[in-house]
Design a protein around this motif. Structure first.
Motif, PDB file in Angstrom:
ATOM      1  N   UNK A  78      57.911  57.205  -1.317  1.00 36.69           N
ATOM      2  CA  UNK A  78      57.798  57.195  -2.777  1.00 36.69           C
ATOM      3  C   UNK A  78      57.919  58.627  -3.286  1.00 36.69           C
ATOM      4  N   UNK A  79      57.925  58.827  -4.613  1.00 40.84           N
ATOM      5  CA  UNK A  79      58.096  60.185  -5.154  1.00 40.84           C
ATOM      6  C   UNK A  79      56.901  61.078  -4.851  1.00 40.84           C
ATOM      7  N   UNK A  80      55.757  60.459  -4.494  1.00 35.95           N
ATOM      8  CA  UNK A  80      54.568  61.252  -4.161  1.00 35.95           C
ATOM      9  C   UNK A  80      54.251  61.231  -2.665  1.00 35.95           C
ATOM     10  N   UNK A  81      55.170  60.759  -1.847  1.00 34.86           N
ATOM     11  CA  UNK A  81      54.915  60.705  -0.402  1.00 34.86           C
ATOM     12  C   UNK A  81      55.000  59.286   0.126  1.00 34.86           C
ATOM     13  N   UNK A  82      54.510  59.067   1.347  1.00 32.19           N
ATOM     14  CA  UNK A  82      54.614  57.758   1.990  1.00 32.19           C
ATOM     15  C   UNK A  82      53.564  56.779   1.465  1.00 32.19           C
ATOM     16  N   UNK A  83      53.965  55.520   1.322  1.00 26.56           N
ATOM     17  CA  UNK A  83      53.031  54.446   0.947  1.00 26.56           C
ATOM     18  C   UNK A  83      53.050  53.426   2.077  1.00 26.56           C
ATOM     19  N   UNK A  84      51.860  52.976   2.498  1.00 26.01           N
ATOM     20  CA  UNK A  84      51.795  52.030   3.611  1.00 26.01           C
ATOM     21  C   UNK A  84      50.781  50.932   3.308  1.00 26.01           C
ATOM     22  N   UNK A  85      51.098  49.706   3.712  1.00 26.92           N
ATOM     23  CA  UNK A  85      50.145  48.600   3.668  1.00 26.92           C
ATOM     24  C   UNK A  85      49.884  48.189   5.107  1.00 26.92           C
ATOM     25  N   UNK A  86      48.623  48.130   5.488  1.00 30.33           N
ATOM     26  CA  UNK A  86      48.266  47.796   6.873  1.00 30.33           C
ATOM     27  C   UNK A  86      47.577  46.450   6.939  1.00 30.33           C
ATOM     28  N   UNK A  87      47.979  45.652   7.897  1.00 29.73           N
ATOM     29  CA  UNK A  87      47.278  44.392   8.155  1.00 29.73           C
ATOM     30  C   UNK A  87      46.401  44.601   9.382  1.00 29.73           C
ATOM     31  N   UNK A  88      45.098  44.525   9.179  1.00 30.49           N
ATOM     32  CA  UNK A  88      44.159  44.764  10.271  1.00 30.49           C
ATOM     33  C   UNK A  88      43.849  43.439  10.955  1.00 30.49           C
ATOM     34  N   UNK A  89      44.130  43.357  12.233  1.00 35.59           N
ATOM     35  CA  UNK A  89      43.945  42.117  12.989  1.00 35.59           C
ATOM     36  C   UNK A  89      42.644  42.170  13.776  1.00 35.59           C
ATOM     37  N   UNK A  90      41.980  41.014  13.847  1.00 36.70           N
ATOM     38  CA  UNK A  90      40.708  40.947  14.554  1.00 36.70           C
ATOM     39  C   UNK A  90      40.940  40.753  16.049  1.00 36.70           C
ATOM     40  N   UNK A  91      40.371  41.632  16.852  1.00 32.98           N
ATOM     41  CA  UNK A  91      40.491  41.473  18.297  1.00 32.98           C
ATOM     42  C   UNK A  91      39.425  40.526  18.829  1.00 32.98           C
ATOM     43  N   UNK A  92      38.300  40.441  18.097  1.00 34.27           N
ATOM     44  CA  UNK A  92      37.212  39.545  18.505  1.00 34.27           C
ATOM     45  C   UNK A  92      37.387  38.208  17.784  1.00 34.27           C
ATOM     46  N   UNK A  93      37.674  37.165  18.536  1.00 36.05           N
ATOM     47  CA  UNK A  93      37.919  35.848  17.928  1.00 36.05           C
ATOM     48  C   UNK A  93      36.681  34.946  17.969  1.00 36.05           C
ATOM     49  N   UNK A  94      35.554  35.487  18.381  1.00 38.39           N
ATOM     50  CA  UNK A  94      34.358  34.641  18.543  1.00 38.39           C
ATOM     51  C   UNK A  94      33.875  34.059  17.221  1.00 38.39           C
ATOM     52  N   UNK A  95      34.097  34.787  16.116  1.00 36.55           N
ATOM     53  CA  UNK A  95      33.619  34.287  14.825  1.00 36.55           C
ATOM     54  C   UNK A  95      34.655  33.494  14.057  1.00 36.55           C
TER      55      UNK A  95
END
Length: 329
Positions: free
Chosen positions: A3-20
């Motif tokens: 973008x004109x002000x630098x990088x823009x990022x959207x992160x999808x955080x995945x759960x490694x613990x599936x117990x819940x």
């Protein structure tokens, strides 16, 4: 993205613990929960989860696989990408660049003698046809589709070229869902619903036979207080006002340090679960419109997404604004 002000990022955080991660934590409940469970416990047919990107379809599918997973069941999933690791399930990463598409992978999977096949997304006629053929040959197929409502999935598949008689004999359950934000339990507060909003709320439930909204709200609040749930102390019972109209309270988060000041913490699913009965199967054969199918499903007791969302806002789980934001087409 640059973008004109630098990088823009959207992160999808995945759960490694599936117990819940369980179906019970998604927000599915009541009759909808029972219909869905019945749908994923059969040995053949198709169960569809519909909704836009980011509506929680992948999590619901993962919860479904965990529910039916045991050493005696051969489950294979095709995903792009594999987001939630499910122990005991053979998960395949789709890679279109090398020709490993959903359709090609599904052909190979059917030679692996699976009991249950999960297809991350049905996006073309070839994948849809293979999913139908798999369900006809004794496999349970779970998949997702991008439609706005449960009933809209049927005309979408017909538009892809699936024959009505094949669809009528294979579709078991269709779920539509959205993911509104949860109210923060540490700063929840009650406020009385304004007359116009109250009228809209009452209108949502007027066609449900023998449904007492005031009685339902009070029953839920009493149960929450008996369980001493966090935030239940601020909840107020509904009652009939002097003018004969109900006085009903809604809830919102004031904003605190725990939720970063925005009044929300986490998300919850709101659902509509369409049970494909014999009558609806006949309607599919006759190529009825999605509106006609939805009316029949509601006559059979299906709660719409808006109704489920409104109930969850009345119970202090989410806000009315969130329900309207994610549910409006």
């Amino acid at each position: 993205m640059p973008t004109i002000y630098g990088e823009k990022v959207v992160m999808r955080l995945l759960e490694s613990d599936t117990s819940g991660i369980t179906i019970e934590t998604t927000g599915l409940r009541g009759n909808a929960y029972r219909i869905f469970l019945d749908g994923i416990k059969v040995t053949n047919g198709i169960v569809l989860i519909t909704g836009p990107t980011g509506s929680g379809k992948t999590r619901t599918l993962a919860c479904s696989l965990m529910k039916v997973n045991n050493p005696g069941v051969n489950i294979i999933s095709l995903e792009n990408p594999v987001e939630i690791r499910v122990p005991g399930v053979t998960q395949v990463q789709i890679q279109p660049d090398i020709g490993l598409t959903f359709a090609n992978a599904l052909r190979s999977v059917l030679r692996q003698d699976p009991d249950i096949v999960m297809v991350g997304e049905i996006r073309d006629r070839e994948t849809a046809e293979l999913a139908v053929q798999a369900s006809l040959t004794g496999h349970l197929v779970l998949s997702t589709l991008h439609t706005n409502s449960a009933a809209a999935a049927i005309p979408r598949l017909l538009d892809m070229g699936i024959e009505p008689y094949l669809l009528a004999s294979t579709i078991r359950v269709i779920v539509a869902q959205r993911l509104p934000r949860r109210i923060c339990k540490h700063c929840i507060e009650a406020y009385q619903a304004e007359p116009q909003l109250l009228e809209d709320l009452m209108g949502q439930f007027k066609d449900i036979p023998n449904f007492d909204l005031v009685g339902y709200i009070n029953k839920v609040i009493l149960a929450k207080k008996q369980r001493k749930e966090k935030g239940s102390s601020v909840m107020k019972e509904a009652k009939m006002g002097p003018d004969g109209k109900p006085e009903i309270y809604l809830y919102r988060g004031k904003g605190c340090d725990r939720c970063g000041g925005n009044g929300y913490s986490g998300r919850v699913g709101i659902f509509e679960v369409l049970d494909v009965t014999e009558k609806i199967s006949r309607m599919v054969m006759d190529q009825s419109t999605s509106g006609e199918i939805e009316k029949e499903a509601e006559a059979n007791g299906m709660l719409t997404m808006m109704q489920d969302g409104y109930l969850k806002s009345l119970e202090g789980i989410t806000t009315i604004e969130e329900v309207m934001r994610v549910s409006r087409e």
